[in-house]
Design a protein around this motif. Structure first.
Motif, PDB file in Angstrom:
ATOM      1  N   ILE A  72       0.838  -1.198   0.000  1.00  0.00           N
ATOM      2  CA  ILE A  72       0.000   0.000   0.000  1.00  0.00           C
ATOM      3  C   ILE A  72       0.872   1.247   0.000  1.00  0.00           C
ATOM      4  O   ILE A  72       1.712   1.422   0.884  1.00  0.00           O
ATOM      5  CB  ILE A  72      -0.938   0.017   1.220  1.00  0.00           C
ATOM      6  N   ASP A  73       0.659   2.106  -0.992  1.00  0.00           N
ATOM      7  CA  ASP A  73       1.392   3.363  -1.077  1.00  0.00           C
ATOM      8  C   ASP A  73       0.808   4.384  -0.097  1.00  0.00           C
ATOM      9  O   ASP A  73       1.528   5.041   0.638  1.00  0.00           O
ATOM     10  CB  ASP A  73       1.350   3.893  -2.511  1.00  0.00           C
ATOM     11  N   GLN A  74      -0.510   4.512  -0.096  1.00  0.00           N
ATOM     12  CA  GLN A  74      -1.215   5.404   0.825  1.00  0.00           C
ATOM     13  C   GLN A  74      -2.651   4.931   0.943  1.00  0.00           C
ATOM     14  O   GLN A  74      -3.160   4.225   0.077  1.00  0.00           O
ATOM     15  CB  GLN A  74      -1.163   6.856   0.335  1.00  0.00           C
ATOM     16  N   TYR A  75      -3.300   5.326   2.050  1.00  0.00           N
ATOM     17  CA  TYR A  75      -4.682   4.919   2.260  1.00  0.00           C
ATOM     18  C   TYR A  75      -5.390   5.914   3.168  1.00  0.00           C
ATOM     19  O   TYR A  75      -4.766   6.710   3.863  1.00  0.00           O
ATOM     20  CB  TYR A  75      -4.773   3.509   2.874  1.00  0.00           C
ATOM     21  N   LYS A  76      -6.701   5.830   3.152  1.00  0.00           N
ATOM     22  CA  LYS A  76      -7.541   6.604   4.056  1.00  0.00           C
ATOM     23  C   LYS A  76      -8.828   5.815   4.232  1.00  0.00           C
ATOM     24  O   LYS A  76      -9.340   5.228   3.277  1.00  0.00           O
ATOM     25  CB  LYS A  76      -7.850   7.980   3.489  1.00  0.00           C
ATOM     26  N   GLY A  77      -9.323   5.806   5.460  1.00  0.00           N
ATOM     27  CA  GLY A  77     -10.565   5.082   5.688  1.00  0.00           C
ATOM     28  C   GLY A  77     -11.184   5.385   7.025  1.00  0.00           C
ATOM     29  O   GLY A  77     -10.525   5.861   7.944  1.00  0.00           O
ATOM     30  N   VAL A  78     -12.479   5.099   7.107  1.00  0.00           N
ATOM     31  CA  VAL A  78     -13.241   5.229   8.337  1.00  0.00           C
ATOM     32  C   VAL A  78     -14.201   4.052   8.424  1.00  0.00           C
ATOM     33  O   VAL A  78     -14.635   3.500   7.418  1.00  0.00           O
ATOM     34  CB  VAL A  78     -14.023   6.557   8.411  1.00  0.00           C
ATOM     35  N   VAL A  79     -14.512   3.691   9.669  1.00  0.00           N
ATOM     36  CA  VAL A  79     -15.459   2.607   9.925  1.00  0.00           C
ATOM     37  C   VAL A  79     -16.364   3.060  11.059  1.00  0.00           C
ATOM     38  O   VAL A  79     -15.938   3.816  11.938  1.00  0.00           O
ATOM     39  CB  VAL A  79     -14.721   1.291  10.264  1.00  0.00           C
TER      40      VAL A  79
END
Length: 165
Positions: A72-79
């Protein structure tokens, strides 16, 4: 052994955070795609609000979702952190040549979550997650689980729009 631990963690997430998953659809790939992760997540959140959201951090990526951070180069997330919903939004840019591998890992994560149907009180959330999508846009892989009061097709449309389609 790691696979077993990952599966157990995935089931625990389903029970505790009430997030889950389902089928995978692949969007058309275009290697020239370049978007802001924040913009994509915000576009999805505009149609799929995440109640009492918890940011998906490095620990969650590796230990809860079972993803390999090296791809993974970059990520963003919410749960969601609410037991009354099941929303999850995760957008990641894979490192060169790792898109297919990242998509498979996210699909495996979703499959594990959707497989836990032991508790009837979570049936509505499990059903919603079976409608979930793992979509690929160039080097970007998106996992979106629609909330209980959100139509999954609306979420998929928002994702497509976020990637300029």
């Amino acid at each position: 052994m790691r696979r077993i631990i990952t599966t157990i963690m995935a089931m625990l997430i389903c029970l505790c955070a009430i997030t889950a998953c389902g089928s995978s659809n692949e969007a058309p790939e275009d290697s020239a795609v370049n978007v802001s992760l924040d913009d994509v997540v915000n576009k999805i959140k505009s149609v799929n609000p995440v109640a009492d959201e918890r940011v998906i951090d490095d620990f969650a990526v590796e230990n809860e979702m079972g993803l390999d951070p090296a791809i993974i180069d970059q990520y963003k997330g919410v749960v969601t952190n609410s037991q009354s919903d099941c929303s999850l939004i995760f957008v990641a840019k894979a490192k060169d040549g790792k898109t297919r591998e990242l998509k498979q890992q996210l699909t495996d994560y979703l499959t594990g979550l959707a497989a836990n149907d032991l508790y009837v009180e979570f049936a509505d959330k499990i059903e919603k997650t079976k409608q979930a999508r793992v979509l690929v846009y160039g080097d970007y892989v998106v996992l979106a689980i629609a909330g209980l009061n959100v139509d999954n097709d609306v979420v998929v449309k928002a994702i497509s729009e976020a990637f300029g389609e």
